[in-house]
Design an enzyme around this catalytic site. Structure first.
Site, PDB file in Angstrom:
ATOM      1  N   ARG A 108     -19.552  31.765 -14.958  1.00  0.00           N
ATOM      2  CA  ARG A 108     -20.907  31.589 -14.404  1.00  0.00           C
ATOM      3  C   ARG A 108     -21.753  32.847 -14.586  1.00  0.00           C
ATOM      4  NH1 ARG A 108     -20.873  27.141 -10.494  1.00  0.00           N
ATOM      5  NH2 ARG A 108     -22.855  27.946  -9.804  1.00  0.00           N
ATOM      6  N   TYR A 215      -8.705  26.003 -16.005  1.00  0.00           N
ATOM      7  CA  TYR A 215      -9.061  26.084 -17.430  1.00  0.00           C
ATOM      8  C   TYR A 215      -9.331  27.528 -17.804  1.00  0.00           C
ATOM      9  CZ  TYR A 215     -13.733  25.649 -15.202  1.00  0.00           C
ATOM     10  OH  TYR A 215     -14.841  25.801 -14.407  1.00  0.00           O
TER      11      TYR A 215
HETATM   12  C1  LIG Z   1     -16.164  23.869  -6.736  1.00  0.00           C
HETATM   13  C2  LIG Z   1     -17.350  23.651  -7.592  1.00  0.00           C
HETATM   14  C3  LIG Z   1     -17.166  23.519  -8.955  1.00  0.00           C
HETATM   15  C4  LIG Z   1     -18.253  23.240  -9.772  1.00  0.00           C
HETATM   16  N1  LIG Z   1     -18.031  23.058 -11.091  1.00  0.00           N
HETATM   17  C5  LIG Z   1     -19.057  22.698 -11.878  1.00  0.00           C
HETATM   18  C6  LIG Z   1     -18.842  22.450 -13.262  1.00  0.00           C
HETATM   19  O1  LIG Z   1     -17.734  22.612 -13.778  1.00  0.00           O
HETATM   20  N2  LIG Z   1     -19.912  22.044 -14.022  1.00  0.00           N
HETATM   21  C7  LIG Z   1     -21.156  21.882 -13.477  1.00  0.00           C
HETATM   22  O2  LIG Z   1     -22.093  21.505 -14.211  1.00  0.00           O
HETATM   23  N3  LIG Z   1     -21.391  22.133 -12.161  1.00  0.00           N
HETATM   24  C8  LIG Z   1     -20.379  22.526 -11.359  1.00  0.00           C
HETATM   25  N4  LIG Z   1     -20.609  22.772 -10.046  1.00  0.00           N
HETATM   26  C9  LIG Z   1     -21.964  22.612  -9.490  1.00  0.00           C
HETATM   27  C10 LIG Z   1     -22.871  23.763  -9.801  1.00  0.00           C
HETATM   28  O3  LIG Z   1     -22.262  24.977  -9.469  1.00  0.00           O
HETATM   29  C11 LIG Z   1     -24.189  23.646  -9.047  1.00  0.00           C
HETATM   30  O4  LIG Z   1     -24.630  22.318  -9.089  1.00  0.00           O
HETATM   31  C12 LIG Z   1     -25.235  24.548  -9.679  1.00  0.00           C
HETATM   32  O5  LIG Z   1     -24.884  25.893  -9.480  1.00  0.00           O
HETATM   33  C13 LIG Z   1     -26.616  24.276  -9.061  1.00  0.00           C
HETATM   34  O6  LIG Z   1     -27.539  25.178  -9.583  1.00  0.00           O
HETATM   35  P1  LIG Z   1     -28.908  25.442  -8.831  1.00  0.00           P
HETATM   36  O7  LIG Z   1     -29.622  26.451  -9.663  1.00  0.00           O
HETATM   37  O8  LIG Z   1     -29.560  24.157  -8.514  1.00  0.00           O
HETATM   38  O9  LIG Z   1     -28.513  26.056  -7.412  1.00  0.00           O
HETATM   39  P2  LIG Z   1     -27.731  27.382  -7.056  1.00  0.00           P
HETATM   40  O10 LIG Z   1     -26.784  27.769  -8.129  1.00  0.00           O
HETATM   41  O11 LIG Z   1     -27.204  27.182  -5.678  1.00  0.00           O
HETATM   42  O12 LIG Z   1     -28.878  28.512  -7.013  1.00  0.00           O
HETATM   43  C14 LIG Z   1     -29.820  28.557  -5.971  1.00  0.00           C
HETATM   44  C15 LIG Z   1     -30.421  29.959  -5.928  1.00  0.00           C
HETATM   45  O13 LIG Z   1     -31.460  29.965  -4.964  1.00  0.00           O
HETATM   46  C16 LIG Z   1     -31.348  31.104  -4.139  1.00  0.00           C
HETATM   47  N5  LIG Z   1     -31.987  30.751  -2.852  1.00  0.00           N
HETATM   48  C17 LIG Z   1     -31.508  29.937  -1.888  1.00  0.00           C
HETATM   49  N6  LIG Z   1     -32.389  29.818  -0.878  1.00  0.00           N
HETATM   50  C18 LIG Z   1     -33.457  30.586  -1.222  1.00  0.00           C
HETATM   51  C19 LIG Z   1     -34.707  30.849  -0.585  1.00  0.00           C
HETATM   52  N7  LIG Z   1     -35.022  30.301   0.592  1.00  0.00           N
HETATM   53  N8  LIG Z   1     -35.594  31.664  -1.215  1.00  0.00           N
HETATM   54  C20 LIG Z   1     -35.290  32.226  -2.430  1.00  0.00           C
HETATM   55  N9  LIG Z   1     -34.102  32.011  -3.058  1.00  0.00           N
HETATM   56  C21 LIG Z   1     -33.211  31.177  -2.472  1.00  0.00           C
HETATM   57  C22 LIG Z   1     -29.866  31.344  -4.053  1.00  0.00           C
HETATM   58  O14 LIG Z   1     -29.565  32.675  -3.673  1.00  0.00           O
HETATM   59  C23 LIG Z   1     -29.439  31.028  -5.483  1.00  0.00           C
HETATM   60  O15 LIG Z   1     -29.540  32.141  -6.329  1.00  0.00           O
HETATM   61  C24 LIG Z   1     -19.548  23.091  -9.201  1.00  0.00           C
HETATM   62  C25 LIG Z   1     -19.745  23.270  -7.845  1.00  0.00           C
HETATM   63  C26 LIG Z   1     -18.654  23.540  -7.028  1.00  0.00           C
HETATM   64  C27 LIG Z   1     -18.875  23.685  -5.558  1.00  0.00           C
END
Ligand SMILES: Cc1cc2nc3c(=O)[nH]c(=O)nc-3n(C[C@H](O)[C@H](O)[C@H](O)COP(=O)(O)OP(=O)(O)OC[C@H]3O[C@@H](n4cnc5c(N)ncnc54)[C@H](O)[C@@H]3O)c2cc1C
Length: 403
Positions: A108, A215
């Protein structure tokens, strides 16, 4: 070039940074506000299927992902106790031949770093936690941050994860649901394990009320694992709660020695609870919308959360890029394009949690016979018939507004 509306993105995770990079390529001024003090990702891997890699390709990042990542040969299912192989379905190179892009395992931190390279550091405002969002008096949106700062923009995209403040401001508070699953994750140097201990595959050990996925990452130099066990104990969703080898080994007592040998070598283990939400019928209001986990958090059973955040990022950037003078309509069209697909994946991932964790030995036997039968009748089918997910190419969708 037509005037571009100004854009604020809350959250510099995978979805937020991808959206920022894709919007910048379309000529938008984007300001990203991130609550953390530095850009960081947990030390863990992520699986990206062809549909997600196509978005990286559009950012000229595919090569980086492949060279920094690992291409697994198969999905392999293992029985938790006997270590018997339950299924083995091909990934590389067939996945790329069938779906037009490779299936990649990537760290990641490597993914986040590459996405951040597409956004000037000066546009990313760290230590800015969005706490409020409202329509501004003179038009556009006003975002307020915990540190007292306020910012205005024509468009706000909430990419702020499962606890999204933007979602709360747009649609009211609603706590995510604890699914009763606790996760441990860890990364182990491959040379700490006996040669050949880990297959070059996406392995899934299935047992009663639990499963473990492992993996390789970084060209095979690291092994990533995620271990999930059902529990009644409530736990916060933080990815950063430290755990211990002893706690992990205790939770998986009686599982196959090959798996436990992997856990024995793990250091720096973290744990967290798995949370879930029902699909949200609407994501956008006026000049604001949601993206990624903020819009549709999904359980990891189909490994699609990051992939769907990347697809969202492409779609929202493309709609806004095509219709910069009609941003509210572009956001509504983005939502209409993405809602049904992501809701279907959310529900499919939830359903898969039930078959993966089957408790009854008889029901597990029937599931395993079905796996064996699928191997005979369609040996190249993806294990969980996820072709409809992998086949989608968000970069090739026709996007035209009426009127
Ligand atoms: C066990 C596990 C395994 C996974 N494996 C996979 C996989 O193999 N393949 C896959 O595609 N997905 C996988 N996922 C899912 C994936 O990790 C998430 O869906 C993805 O990271 C979502 O991205 P995002 O940018 O929407 O949110 P996030 O990665 O959660 O990023 C949100 C960001 O917003 C910031 N933030 C939060 N609140 C605020 C605020 N109020 N103001 C400013 N900043 C804020 C946070 O600090 C963070 O940096 C997995 C999840 C889990 C739990």
């Amino acid at each position: 070039m037509a005037h571009r509306p100004s854009v604020i993105i809350a959250g510099a995770g995978i979805g937020g940074l991808a959206a920022a990079a894709l919007l910048r390529r379309r000529g938008f001024e984007v300001a990203v506000y991130e609550q953390a003090r530095r850009l960081q990702e947990v030390g863990a891997g992520v699986q990206l299927s062809a549909n997600a890699v196509k978005v990286l390709r559009s950012l000229e990042m595919e090569e980086h992902a492949v060279s920094r990542g690992f291409l697994p040969t198969h999905f392999i299912g293992w029985s938790w106790k006997s270590g018997r192989r339950l299924y083995r379905t091909p990934i590389s190179p067939l996945h790329e031949q069938r779906f037009g892009a490779p299936y990649v395992h990537i760290h990641r931190a490597d993914l986040l770093e590459a996405l951040a390279d597409g956004v000037p550091a000066g546009s990313i405002h760290l230590a800015h936690r969005l706490v409020d969002l409202a329509e501004a008096d003179g038009g556009g949106m006003r975002a307020s941050f915990e540190n007292g700062h306020t910012a205005h923009a024509d468009v706000v995209i909430g990419a702020d994860g499962i606890h999204s403040a933007v979602r709360r401001c747009l649609f009211g508070p609603e706590a995510p649901r604890f699914t009763g699953n606790m996760c441990w994750r860890g990364v182990i140097p491959a040379d700490a394990l006996p040669a050949g201990h880990i297959a070059p595959a996406s392995s899934n050990w299935m047992g009663p009320q639990g499963h473990v996925v492992h993996y390789y990452l970084r060209g095979g130099s690291l092994v990533n694992f995620v271990a999930v066990r059902e529990t009644d104990a409530w736990l916060g969703e933080s990815w950063t709660t430290p755990s211990s080898k002893e706690e992990l080994l205790q939770a998986f007592e009686g599982w196959h020695p090959r798996l436990l040998a992997l856990f024995e070598r793990a250091d720096g283990i973290h744990k967290w609870g798995l949370f879930d939400r029902d699909p949200l019928p609407a994501w956008s209001k006026g000049g604001a919308t949601l993206l990624g986990d903020a819009a549709h958090p999904m359980l990891p059973f189909l490994a699609q959360g990051a992939g769907q955040a990347l697809e969202d990022a492409y779609a929202v950037a493309d709609w806004l890029g095509r219709y910069p003078d009609r941003p509210a309509e572009a956001l509504a069209a983005y939502e209409a394009e993405r809602q049904a697909r992501t809701a279907r994946i959310q529900l499919a991932a939830r359903a898969r949690s039930l078959t993966t964790h089957i408790k009854s030995p008889w029901a597990a036997f029937k599931r395993d016979v079905a796996f064996a039968w699928q191997q005979v009748v369609s040996p190249n089918a993806t294990t969980h018939r996820a072709e409809w997910i992998y086949r989608h190419d968000v970069t090739q969708v026709e996007r035209t507004l009426g009127g």
